[in-house]
Design a protein around this motif. Structure first.
Motif, PDB file in Angstrom:
ATOM      1  N   VAL A  14       1.028  -1.116   0.211  1.00 47.92           N
ATOM      2  CA  VAL A  14       0.133   0.226  -0.249  1.00 47.92           C
ATOM      3  C   VAL A  14       0.447   1.057  -0.187  1.00 47.92           C
ATOM      4  O   VAL A  14       2.010   1.139   1.009  1.00 47.92           O
ATOM      5  N   LYS A  15       0.416   2.198  -0.878  1.00 51.99           N
ATOM      6  CA  LYS A  15       1.396   3.030  -1.475  1.00 51.99           C
ATOM      7  C   LYS A  15       1.114   4.364  -0.315  1.00 51.99           C
ATOM      8  O   LYS A  15      -0.286   4.595  -0.097  1.00 51.99           O
ATOM      9  N   PRO A  16       1.869   4.922   0.456  1.00 50.44           N
ATOM     10  CA  PRO A  16       1.568   6.076   1.663  1.00 50.44           C
ATOM     11  C   PRO A  16       0.863   7.169   1.192  1.00 50.44           C
ATOM     12  O   PRO A  16       1.014   7.566   0.311  1.00 50.44           O
ATOM     13  N   THR A  17      -0.035   7.832   1.562  1.00 46.67           N
ATOM     14  CA  THR A  17      -0.683   9.038   0.913  1.00 46.67           C
ATOM     15  C   THR A  17       0.109  10.083   1.396  1.00 46.67           C
ATOM     16  O   THR A  17       0.948  10.456   2.897  1.00 46.67           O
ATOM     17  N   VAL A  18       0.619  10.921   0.509  1.00 47.63           N
ATOM     18  CA  VAL A  18       1.618  11.900   0.659  1.00 47.63           C
ATOM     19  C   VAL A  18       0.946  13.760  -0.106  1.00 47.63           C
ATOM     20  O   VAL A  18       0.037  13.114  -0.792  1.00 47.63           O
ATOM     21  N   ARG A  19       1.374  14.404   0.627  1.00 47.17           N
ATOM     22  CA  ARG A  19       0.624  15.572  -0.133  1.00 47.17           C
ATOM     23  C   ARG A  19       1.895  16.411  -0.519  1.00 47.17           C
ATOM     24  O   ARG A  19       1.630  17.033  -1.522  1.00 47.17           O
ATOM     25  N   THR A  20       2.505  16.021  -0.979  1.00 42.77           N
ATOM     26  CA  THR A  20       4.161  17.231  -1.339  1.00 42.77           C
ATOM     27  C   THR A  20       5.354  16.268  -1.700  1.00 42.77           C
ATOM     28  O   THR A  20       5.387  14.653  -2.449  1.00 42.77           O
ATOM     29  N   LYS A  21       5.722  17.376  -3.014  1.00 45.75           N
ATOM     30  CA  LYS A  21       7.001  16.204  -3.588  1.00 45.75           C
ATOM     31  C   LYS A  21       7.976  15.575  -3.080  1.00 45.75           C
ATOM     32  O   LYS A  21       8.258  14.471  -3.238  1.00 45.75           O
ATOM     33  N   CYS A  29       7.882   5.618  -0.074  1.00 48.92           N
ATOM     34  CA  CYS A  29       6.378   5.832  -1.368  1.00 48.92           C
ATOM     35  C   CYS A  29       7.259   5.281  -2.301  1.00 48.92           C
ATOM     36  O   CYS A  29       6.462   4.476  -2.811  1.00 48.92           O
ATOM     37  N   TYR A  30       8.693   6.137  -2.784  1.00 46.85           N
ATOM     38  CA  TYR A  30       8.973   4.753  -3.935  1.00 46.85           C
ATOM     39  C   TYR A  30       9.012   3.365  -4.104  1.00 46.85           C
ATOM     40  O   TYR A  30       8.776   2.843  -5.334  1.00 46.85           O
TER      41      TYR A  30
END
Length: 65
Positions: A14-21, A29-30
């Motif tokens: 499961v890819k974590p939810t992120v808000r920034t680059k 995430c990657y």
């Protein structure tokens, strides 16, 4: 819940939810993104040695074909 079972059966992370680059570039995430792109044949390798061999074959194939 059905999605969680489907994700588990396919060996997906499961890819974590992120808000920034910067968050998108984070290892957690990657790494999840890269793992999910691998074929089932590679992810379900029975040993570490066979996983490494299959992964190496894929990476060489992607780079030179």
């Amino acid at each position: 819940m059905e999605q969680d079972l489907n994700t588990c059966e396919k060996n997906l992370l499961v890819k974590p939810t992120v808000r920034t680059k910067q968050g998108e570039a984070a290892f957690s995430c990657y790494a999840a993104q890269l793992w999910n792109q691998l074929s089932d044949d590679i992810k379900k390798a029975p040993t570490v040695a066979s996983f490494k061999s299959r992964l190496k074959t894929k990476l060489f194939s992607d780079a030179f074909c």
